[in-house]
Design a protein around this motif. Sequence first.
Motif, PDB file in Angstrom:
ATOM      1  N   SER A 121       7.525   3.162  11.910  1.00 30.36           N
ATOM      2  CA  SER A 121       8.365   2.791  10.775  1.00 30.36           C
ATOM      3  C   SER A 121       7.801   3.355   9.483  1.00 30.36           C
ATOM      4  N   GLY A 122       8.653   3.434   8.469  1.00 28.72           N
ATOM      5  CA  GLY A 122       8.264   3.977   7.187  1.00 28.72           C
ATOM      6  C   GLY A 122       7.574   2.947   6.318  1.00 28.72           C
ATOM      7  N   GLY A 123       7.415   3.310   5.047  1.00 30.04           N
ATOM      8  CA  GLY A 123       6.751   2.454   4.090  1.00 30.04           C
ATOM      9  C   GLY A 123       5.374   2.970   3.748  1.00 30.04           C
ATOM     10  N   SER A 124       5.054   2.950   2.477  1.00 29.23           N
ATOM     11  CA  SER A 124       3.757   3.409   2.003  1.00 29.23           C
ATOM     12  C   SER A 124       3.264   2.464   0.918  1.00 29.23           C
ATOM     13  N   PRO A 125       1.934   2.154   0.932  1.00 28.10           N
ATOM     14  CA  PRO A 125       0.896   2.702   1.803  1.00 28.10           C
ATOM     15  C   PRO A 125       0.996   2.154   3.219  1.00 28.10           C
ATOM     16  N   ARG A 126       0.191   2.701   4.093  1.00 24.12           N
ATOM     17  CA  ARG A 126       0.155   2.238   5.465  1.00 24.12           C
ATOM     18  C   ARG A 126      -0.804   1.057   5.605  1.00 24.12           C
ATOM     19  N   GLN A 127      -0.791   0.455   6.786  1.00 23.75           N
ATOM     20  CA  GLN A 127      -1.724  -0.625   7.152  1.00 23.75           C
ATOM     21  C   GLN A 127      -1.611  -1.842   6.244  1.00 23.75           C
ATOM     22  N   VAL A 128      -0.412  -2.141   5.767  1.00 28.84           N
ATOM     23  CA  VAL A 128      -0.209  -3.363   4.996  1.00 28.84           C
ATOM     24  C   VAL A 128       0.924  -4.169   5.617  1.00 28.84           C
ATOM     25  N   ALA A 129       0.956  -5.457   5.299  1.00 22.42           N
ATOM     26  CA  ALA A 129       2.025  -6.342   5.752  1.00 22.42           C
ATOM     27  C   ALA A 129       2.497  -7.150   4.558  1.00 22.42           C
ATOM     28  N   ASP A 212     -12.649 -11.411  -4.734  1.00 21.26           N
ATOM     29  CA  ASP A 212     -13.068 -10.158  -4.107  1.00 21.26           C
ATOM     30  C   ASP A 212     -11.897  -9.193  -3.961  1.00 21.26           C
ATOM     31  N   MET A 213     -10.746  -9.699  -3.494  1.00 22.25           N
ATOM     32  CA  MET A 213      -9.601  -8.812  -3.294  1.00 22.25           C
ATOM     33  C   MET A 213      -9.006  -8.349  -4.620  1.00 22.25           C
ATOM     34  N   SER A 214      -9.047  -9.204  -5.625  1.00 21.11           N
ATOM     35  CA  SER A 214      -8.554  -8.800  -6.939  1.00 21.11           C
ATOM     36  C   SER A 214      -9.359  -7.620  -7.462  1.00 21.11           C
ATOM     37  N   ARG A 215     -10.674  -7.697  -7.348  1.00 18.79           N
ATOM     38  CA  ARG A 215     -11.519  -6.609  -7.835  1.00 18.79           C
ATOM     39  C   ARG A 215     -11.431  -5.383  -6.935  1.00 18.79           C
ATOM     40  N   GLN A 216     -11.134  -5.599  -5.648  1.00 20.02           N
ATOM     41  CA  GLN A 216     -10.943  -4.464  -4.745  1.00 20.02           C
ATOM     42  C   GLN A 216      -9.772  -3.597  -5.197  1.00 20.02           C
ATOM     43  N   ARG A 217      -8.782  -4.198  -5.845  1.00 15.20           N
ATOM     44  CA  ARG A 217      -7.640  -3.427  -6.332  1.00 15.20           C
ATOM     45  C   ARG A 217      -8.083  -2.343  -7.308  1.00 15.20           C
ATOM     46  N   TRP A 218      -9.071  -2.624  -8.193  1.00 12.16           N
ATOM     47  CA  TRP A 218      -9.580  -1.595  -9.091  1.00 12.16           C
ATOM     48  C   TRP A 218     -10.254  -0.474  -8.306  1.00 12.16           C
ATOM     49  N   ALA A 221      -7.538   1.555  -6.745  1.00 14.10           N
ATOM     50  CA  ALA A 221      -6.827   2.356  -7.745  1.00 14.10           C
ATOM     51  C   ALA A 221      -7.672   3.558  -8.161  1.00 14.10           C
ATOM     52  N   GLU A 222      -8.970   3.334  -8.295  1.00  9.58           N
ATOM     53  CA  GLU A 222      -9.862   4.425  -8.675  1.00  9.58           C
ATOM     54  C   GLU A 222      -9.965   5.466  -7.564  1.00  9.58           C
ATOM     55  N   ALA A 223     -10.010   4.999  -6.311  1.00  7.39           N
ATOM     56  CA  ALA A 223     -10.135   5.907  -5.171  1.00  7.39           C
ATOM     57  C   ALA A 223      -8.820   6.596  -4.838  1.00  7.39           C
ATOM     58  N   GLY A 224      -7.703   5.995  -5.250  1.00  6.76           N
ATOM     59  CA  GLY A 224      -6.399   6.561  -4.943  1.00  6.76           C
ATOM     60  C   GLY A 224      -5.908   6.244  -3.554  1.00  6.76           C
ATOM     61  N   THR A 225      -6.649   5.422  -2.825  1.00  2.00           N
ATOM     62  CA  THR A 225      -6.227   5.013  -1.483  1.00  2.00           C
ATOM     63  C   THR A 225      -6.831   3.658  -1.164  1.00  2.00           C
ATOM     64  N   PRO A 226      -6.105   2.783  -0.472  1.00  2.00           N
ATOM     65  CA  PRO A 226      -6.645   1.454  -0.182  1.00  2.00           C
ATOM     66  C   PRO A 226      -7.784   1.503   0.837  1.00  2.00           C
ATOM     67  N   ALA A 227      -8.802   0.717   0.608  1.00  2.00           N
ATOM     68  CA  ALA A 227      -9.889   0.593   1.578  1.00  2.00           C
ATOM     69  C   ALA A 227      -9.424  -0.229   2.770  1.00  2.00           C
ATOM     70  N   LEU A 228      -9.979   0.072   3.947  1.00  4.59           N
ATOM     71  CA  LEU A 228      -9.629  -0.640   5.170  1.00  4.59           C
ATOM     72  C   LEU A 228     -10.639  -1.741   5.456  1.00  4.59           C
ATOM     73  N   ALA A 229     -10.145  -2.838   6.002  1.00  2.60           N
ATOM     74  CA  ALA A 229     -11.006  -3.987   6.292  1.00  2.60           C
ATOM     75  C   ALA A 229     -11.777  -3.828   7.590  1.00  2.60           C
TER      76      ALA A 229
END
Length: 352
Positions: A121-129, A212-218, A221-229
Amino acid sequence: MSNHSIDRRSLMQLTGMGLAALTAVSMAPGRASAQSGAAWDKVFPQSDSVDHEKVSFINRYGITLSGDLYLPRDRAEPLPALAIAGPFGAVKEQSAGLYAQTMAERGYAAIAIDPSFVGESGGSPRQVASPDINTEDFMAAVDYLGLRPEVDRERIGIIGICGFAGMALNAVAADKRVKAVATTSMYDMTRVMARGYYDAMTPEERSQSLEDMSRQRWADAEAGTPALAGGLPETLDGIDDPVTQMYFDYYKTPRGFHERSVNSTTGWTVTNPLSFMNMPILTYIAEISPRPMLLIAGENAHSLYFSEDAYAAAAEPKELMIIPGADHVDLYDQTDIIPFDRLAEFFSSHLA
């Protein structure tokens, strides 16, 4: 180890498993498409009595969803139909597809879908719900089924498995087109992410998780891609947690491994729980009534309390069916344990 010994770290691992999905299906806006004759890519054998085709359609948010549609080969149309999704972090080639094919053998048009952002299925970014968008995915599947010439649109039901069981109930509470709903091995993902297993997360732990997750957003955003858990371990060496062992036995072995499955591979994004932690999806479960609900759970499942509590909160007509000796994952694929005959009887009675 008892079920109650699952700690906060285990929670984040088990609800944070994910996949960097392959290229999304694409299609013209506003139109559905179908592909027949595709190579068999499921973790279960293909049935000789069922026709299968790969299909795609668009949800209310403009995301293209990919599905596998199963139709009984020997059929008298129009057919009752079922939309099926789950488990959380699985793809349509796993449990949902097995359920759909098996229900098609029993006379139903059944579609197994990949949720938004997952699988084909589509949708971006990947690996989110998303509790909202993934609830909508069920409704979009009902849209699609209602436009199929083989389907009687006034006889559509839903089956939700594991984490998509909670979202199935949420969808049916709002979508009055759906005439009946069944769940197996239910999780309420908003509850488990917000409160931990058995509601054991302390206010301090919840606050720290959100911090922790709030600060992970920065950082994202800086990396340009979400980190994986990160997801399940690659081996069970040194792992004695029975829940991790149970999931590993399905997702990381030939029994259920699929290269597009979130839980078979690399993990959800670190920030994936954010939207779940503030949005309880079963607030309006009583509004499913007067349409019937069947909740199925294993006697030995660590998740049993989700089904028990949902049953208590729901209005009649409702049924809680507990499978003796079964654990949570048994209801993913053990065809001698999954009560398919009861599911067929339930929907036969209520999609008349």
